[in-house]
Structure formats: C-alpha cells, structure tokens
Design a protein around this motif. Structure first.
Motif, PDB file in Angstrom:
ATOM      1  N   ARG A 149      48.642  -4.530  17.476  1.00 38.80           N
ATOM      2  CA  ARG A 149      50.669  -5.151  17.665  1.00 38.80           C
ATOM      3  C   ARG A 149      50.908  -4.198  19.003  1.00 38.80           C
ATOM      4  O   ARG A 149      52.414  -4.416  19.113  1.00 38.80           O
ATOM      5  N   LYS A 150      50.199  -3.372  19.337  1.00 42.77           N
ATOM      6  CA  LYS A 150      51.146  -2.415  20.631  1.00 42.77           C
ATOM      7  C   LYS A 150      50.022  -3.276  21.800  1.00 42.77           C
ATOM      8  O   LYS A 150      50.587  -2.240  23.126  1.00 42.77           O
ATOM      9  N   LEU A 151      49.645  -3.810  21.666  1.00 39.52           N
ATOM     10  CA  LEU A 151      48.831  -4.406  22.907  1.00 39.52           C
ATOM     11  C   LEU A 151      50.068  -5.659  23.105  1.00 39.52           C
ATOM     12  O   LEU A 151      50.482  -6.181  23.090  1.00 39.52           O
ATOM     13  N   LYS A 152      49.574  -5.589  24.739  1.00 36.21           N
ATOM     14  CA  LYS A 152      49.918  -7.621  25.236  1.00 36.21           C
ATOM     15  C   LYS A 152      49.909  -8.496  24.726  1.00 36.21           C
ATOM     16  O   LYS A 152      48.600  -8.674  24.227  1.00 36.21           O
ATOM     17  N   LYS A 153      50.592  -9.403  24.547  1.00 36.51           N
ATOM     18  CA  LYS A 153      49.761 -10.847  23.743  1.00 36.51           C
ATOM     19  C   LYS A 153      48.993 -11.504  24.697  1.00 36.51           C
ATOM     20  O   LYS A 153      48.480 -12.098  23.609  1.00 36.51           O
ATOM     21  N   SER A 154      49.101 -11.413  26.048  1.00 34.77           N
ATOM     22  CA  SER A 154      47.935 -11.891  26.788  1.00 34.77           C
ATOM     23  C   SER A 154      46.359 -10.921  26.555  1.00 34.77           C
ATOM     24  O   SER A 154      45.845 -11.875  27.278  1.00 34.77           O
ATOM     25  N   ALA A 155      46.443  -9.211  26.543  1.00 36.98           N
ATOM     26  CA  ALA A 155      45.129  -9.245  26.159  1.00 36.98           C
ATOM     27  C   ALA A 155      43.966  -9.950  25.911  1.00 36.98           C
ATOM     28  O   ALA A 155      44.084 -10.070  24.711  1.00 36.98           O
ATOM     29  N   TRP A 156      42.975  -9.324  26.310  1.00 42.43           N
ATOM     30  CA  TRP A 156      41.398  -9.838  26.121  1.00 42.43           C
ATOM     31  C   TRP A 156      40.721  -8.342  25.482  1.00 42.43           C
ATOM     32  O   TRP A 156      40.581  -7.320  26.200  1.00 42.43           O
ATOM     33  N   LEU A 157      40.088  -8.551  24.165  1.00 42.74           N
ATOM     34  CA  LEU A 157      39.501  -7.356  23.628  1.00 42.74           C
ATOM     35  C   LEU A 157      38.192  -7.868  23.289  1.00 42.74           C
ATOM     36  O   LEU A 157      37.822  -8.401  22.483  1.00 42.74           O
ATOM     37  N   ALA A 158      37.306  -6.777  24.311  1.00 39.38           N
ATOM     38  CA  ALA A 158      35.821  -6.700  23.278  1.00 39.38           C
ATOM     39  C   ALA A 158      35.535  -5.362  22.511  1.00 39.38           C
ATOM     40  O   ALA A 158      36.487  -4.253  23.084  1.00 39.38           O
ATOM     41  N   ASP A 159      35.132  -5.777  21.464  1.00 39.02           N
ATOM     42  CA  ASP A 159      35.099  -4.192  20.001  1.00 39.02           C
ATOM     43  C   ASP A 159      33.657  -4.710  19.864  1.00 39.02           C
ATOM     44  O   ASP A 159      33.053  -5.007  19.923  1.00 39.02           O
ATOM     45  N   VAL A 160      33.557  -3.045  20.273  1.00 38.05           N
ATOM     46  CA  VAL A 160      31.872  -2.912  20.425  1.00 38.05           C
ATOM     47  C   VAL A 160      31.795  -2.005  19.348  1.00 38.05           C
ATOM     48  O   VAL A 160      30.697  -1.278  19.297  1.00 38.05           O
ATOM     49  N   GLY A 161      32.993  -1.313  18.813  1.00 40.55           N
ATOM     50  CA  GLY A 161      32.582  -0.073  17.988  1.00 40.55           C
ATOM     51  C   GLY A 161      31.610  -0.863  16.940  1.00 40.55           C
ATOM     52  O   GLY A 161      32.456  -1.563  16.476  1.00 40.55           O
ATOM     53  N   THR A 162      31.052  -0.075  15.733  1.00 41.97           N
ATOM     54  CA  THR A 162      30.206   0.087  14.663  1.00 41.97           C
ATOM     55  C   THR A 162      30.292   0.903  14.080  1.00 41.97           C
ATOM     56  O   THR A 162      30.355   2.262  13.819  1.00 41.97           O
ATOM     57  N   ASN A 163      31.389   0.707  12.757  1.00 42.38           N
ATOM     58  CA  ASN A 163      32.229   1.248  11.607  1.00 42.38           C
ATOM     59  C   ASN A 163      31.732   0.843  10.945  1.00 42.38           C
ATOM     60  O   ASN A 163      31.518  -0.198  10.327  1.00 42.38           O
ATOM     61  N   PHE A 164      31.544   1.674   9.037  1.00 43.07           N
ATOM     62  CA  PHE A 164      31.013   1.328   7.929  1.00 43.07           C
ATOM     63  C   PHE A 164      32.415   1.805   7.163  1.00 43.07           C
ATOM     64  O   PHE A 164      33.004   3.271   6.978  1.00 43.07           O
ATOM     65  N   VAL A 165      33.285   0.969   6.448  1.00 41.61           N
ATOM     66  CA  VAL A 165      34.355   1.144   5.719  1.00 41.61           C
ATOM     67  C   VAL A 165      34.009   0.501   4.411  1.00 41.61           C
ATOM     68  O   VAL A 165      33.614  -0.270   4.045  1.00 41.61           O
ATOM     69  N   ASP A 166      34.050   1.051   3.845  1.00 37.21           N
ATOM     70  CA  ASP A 166      34.166   0.902   1.872  1.00 37.21           C
ATOM     71  C   ASP A 166      32.651  -0.296   2.337  1.00 37.21           C
ATOM     72  O   ASP A 166      32.360  -1.353   1.622  1.00 37.21           O
ATOM     73  N   GLY A 167      31.801   0.336   2.647  1.00 38.63           N
ATOM     74  CA  GLY A 167      30.223  -0.206   2.637  1.00 38.63           C
ATOM     75  C   GLY A 167      30.712  -1.402   3.842  1.00 38.63           C
ATOM     76  O   GLY A 167      28.845  -2.126   3.719  1.00 38.63           O
ATOM     77  N   LYS A 168      31.517  -2.027   4.453  1.00 42.52           N
ATOM     78  CA  LYS A 168      31.368  -2.834   5.051  1.00 42.52           C
ATOM     79  C   LYS A 168      31.148  -2.508   6.596  1.00 42.52           C
ATOM     80  O   LYS A 168      32.310  -1.635   6.698  1.00 42.52           O
ATOM     81  N   LEU A 169      30.668  -3.338   7.514  1.00 45.45           N
ATOM     82  CA  LEU A 169      30.818  -2.786   8.642  1.00 45.45           C
ATOM     83  C   LEU A 169      32.029  -3.560   9.616  1.00 45.45           C
ATOM     84  O   LEU A 169      32.754  -4.643   9.023  1.00 45.45           O
ATOM     85  N   THR A 170      32.931  -2.167   9.992  1.00 44.41           N
ATOM     86  CA  THR A 170      33.552  -3.126  11.125  1.00 44.41           C
ATOM     87  C   THR A 170      33.860  -2.667  12.634  1.00 44.41           C
ATOM     88  O   THR A 170      33.062  -1.743  13.207  1.00 44.41           O
TER      89      THR A 170
END
Length: 293
Positions: free
Chosen positions: A217-238
């Motif tokens: 919500r804090k980014l430009k509406k026109s922004a493109w984002l590549a999410d490289v993060g690998t995290n486990f939250v409640d046993g799920k990859l996010t």
C-alpha cells in the motif's frame, strides 16, 4: 488488477530450449553435486537437481561423503572431482560440517565449473558486465522474470532490498547493466529512507528474507515487484511481501511459484553454458528473445 508474474511458464520454456540445445551436442553435459553428510533439505535439493538435469538430457551425479570425514581429506578428494575432465559443473551443497569455511572449500572449484556463479572470479566478471559467464541463479531469475513479462529497466528507478553478494548485490549489478538507477536497502538503512526509496521505485527486487517487510500500500500503483524472499510463517512458505487485498501494484511475483521455478531452470542454463564453453570454446547462452509470452 495486479499482474501475477508466475515463473513456471518461462521456466518450462527455458528447459525446452536447453533440451533442444543439448540434443544437438556431441556430448552430455555433466553436473556433480557434492555433499558432506546427509542433511535432509540438501538431499531433497540434490534429488530435484538430478531430476531437472535428466529432464533436459543432461546428467547429474550425487557425490556424497560421510559427515565425519576430515576436512583435509575431503579437500583432497574434492580437488580430484574438480579436476575430472568429464565433469562440466560443480555445486557444493551446504551445510558443511561445523567449523568448515564454505568459501575456503568452494575455492577448490575452478571458475569454469562454477555453476552457481558465486566464485570471486565470476562475481568480479559480473561486476565488469561480462555476459558469457554463469550468473548467480536467484538474482538472474528475479531480473529475467521481470523482463519476461515486459519490464524494461532502462531509465527506471530500481530498489533492491538485501545486499548478499550472490543475490542482492548481484541483482543490483544486473539492473545497473540494464541502465536502471539502483538503490540498495539493507538492515542498516533508516526506516524513513527505506520507506521513501520503495515509494519512489518503479521496480523492486526484495531479497530481505523477512516476512511482511514490504507493505504494498506504500508503493506506487505502477510498481513492479519481484519477491525473492523465502520465509516460513505458520509452516507455510511466504515471501517478503505483506498480504494486500487491494490491487496495490501493477505486477507482483508470487511465493511460491514466482522466482523459484526460474532459479532451477537458470541453473541448467548455466550448466549448458559452462559445458559448451569448456568443451567447444563457444558458450551457448540463453537469449530472452527466444522465449515467448
């Protein structure tokens, strides 16, 4: 509506291209995955590498050593593997035994067999903008995924989150080589500067490894984002991106299913590049224009 930058389609096309190129070679590219011990996650990764190599007509061998082997003896054996003329590429699996320095061990690998593109020689050549080298797979995957769906980096403001040599810094260099203006944020970046950098960015590559660090919500509406993060939250990859119910940005890669599949495909791309260059003197390189959306 936010465009989802899924990685399975381009990864499939890259694999098909690699299989076609390998079918025309007079040799079979060979990868050696070297492991000390039997870490379950590493074993699973090796298994996926072997299957991936087989799927394109290449060969991957799992060379495993007992966890109790002495470091000096392992290095001696590892040097033999590195010198084997039948082996085109080598990947050193981690974790290594406690007390071993991964960089010291990895230095045994000749630069011309560095499939991950992480040795100092190859990272230095990346810095110089050379192209016939193995590129760090995750960083390359983030850049290529954005390009595949139409991102032209030239003249864009690009924010990279994370400064690890093989991912964050490598992605920043790759974006710079494409004429983007790049800002790198990291753990010591003040929050106000972090928020402003992301708010001004046209394209963002996040490799923070911190779930929820990015508020769309804090980014430009026109922004493109590549999410490289690998995290486990409640046993799920996010990834690094916090969930957002609205269409907050123009394009976003999912986790899982975004950068990940492309990373594996680009490892195979590095294999054929190294094998062809070493055996024939001419590197077979992936051309993004050969892929179709």
């Amino acid at each position: 509506m936010t465009r989802i930058l899924e990685g399975k389609t381009p990864a499939k096309q890259i694999r098909e291209w690699i299989a076609s190129e390998i079918s025309q070679l007079s040799f079979v590219p060979k990868l050696a995955a070297v492991q000390v011990g039997s870490d379950p996650a590493s074993l699973n990764y090796v298994g996926s590498q072997i299957k991936a190599a087989q799927s394109v007509g290449a060969y991957a061998e799992h060379i495993q050593f007992d966890a109790g082997i002495e470091k000096e003896r392992f290095i001696k054996e590892f040097k033999k593997i590195a010198a084997d003329p039948d082996i085109d590429a080598i990947i050193l699996m981690t974790p290594l035994p406690k007390g071993w320095n991964a960089d010291e061990i990895r230095a045994v690998i000749p630069p011309e067999k560095d499939i991950e593109g992480v040795l100092p020689e190859n990272l230095g050549r990346l810095y110089l903008g050379e192209t016939d080298i193995p590129l760090p797979c995750t960083a390359h995957a983030a850049i290529l995924l954005l390009e595949y769906y139409g991102m032209d980096f030239a003249g864009k403001r690009c924010a990279v989150i994370g400064r690890s040599p093989n991912v964050g810094r490598a992605a920043a260099l790759l974006a710079q080589h494409r004429n983007a203006t790049v800002a790198v944020c990291h753990t010591r970046t003040p929050q106000d500067d972090f928020d402003k950098t992301l708010a001004d960015a046209d394209v963002i590559i996040s490799a923070a490894g911190q779930a929820g660090i990015i508020d769309l919500r804090k980014l430009k509406k026109s922004a493109w984002l590549a999410d490289v993060g690998t995290n486990f939250v409640d046993g799920k990859l996010t990834g690094d991106v916090a969930p957002c119910e609205d269409d907050c940005v123009e394009a976003l890669s999912p986790v899982p299913g975004g950068v990940g599949p492309l990373t594996v495909a680009l490892l195979l791309s590095n294999l054929i590049l190294l094998a062809s260059k070493r055996r024939t003197g001419k590197a077979i390189k992936l051309d993004l224009q050969k892929l179709t959306k």
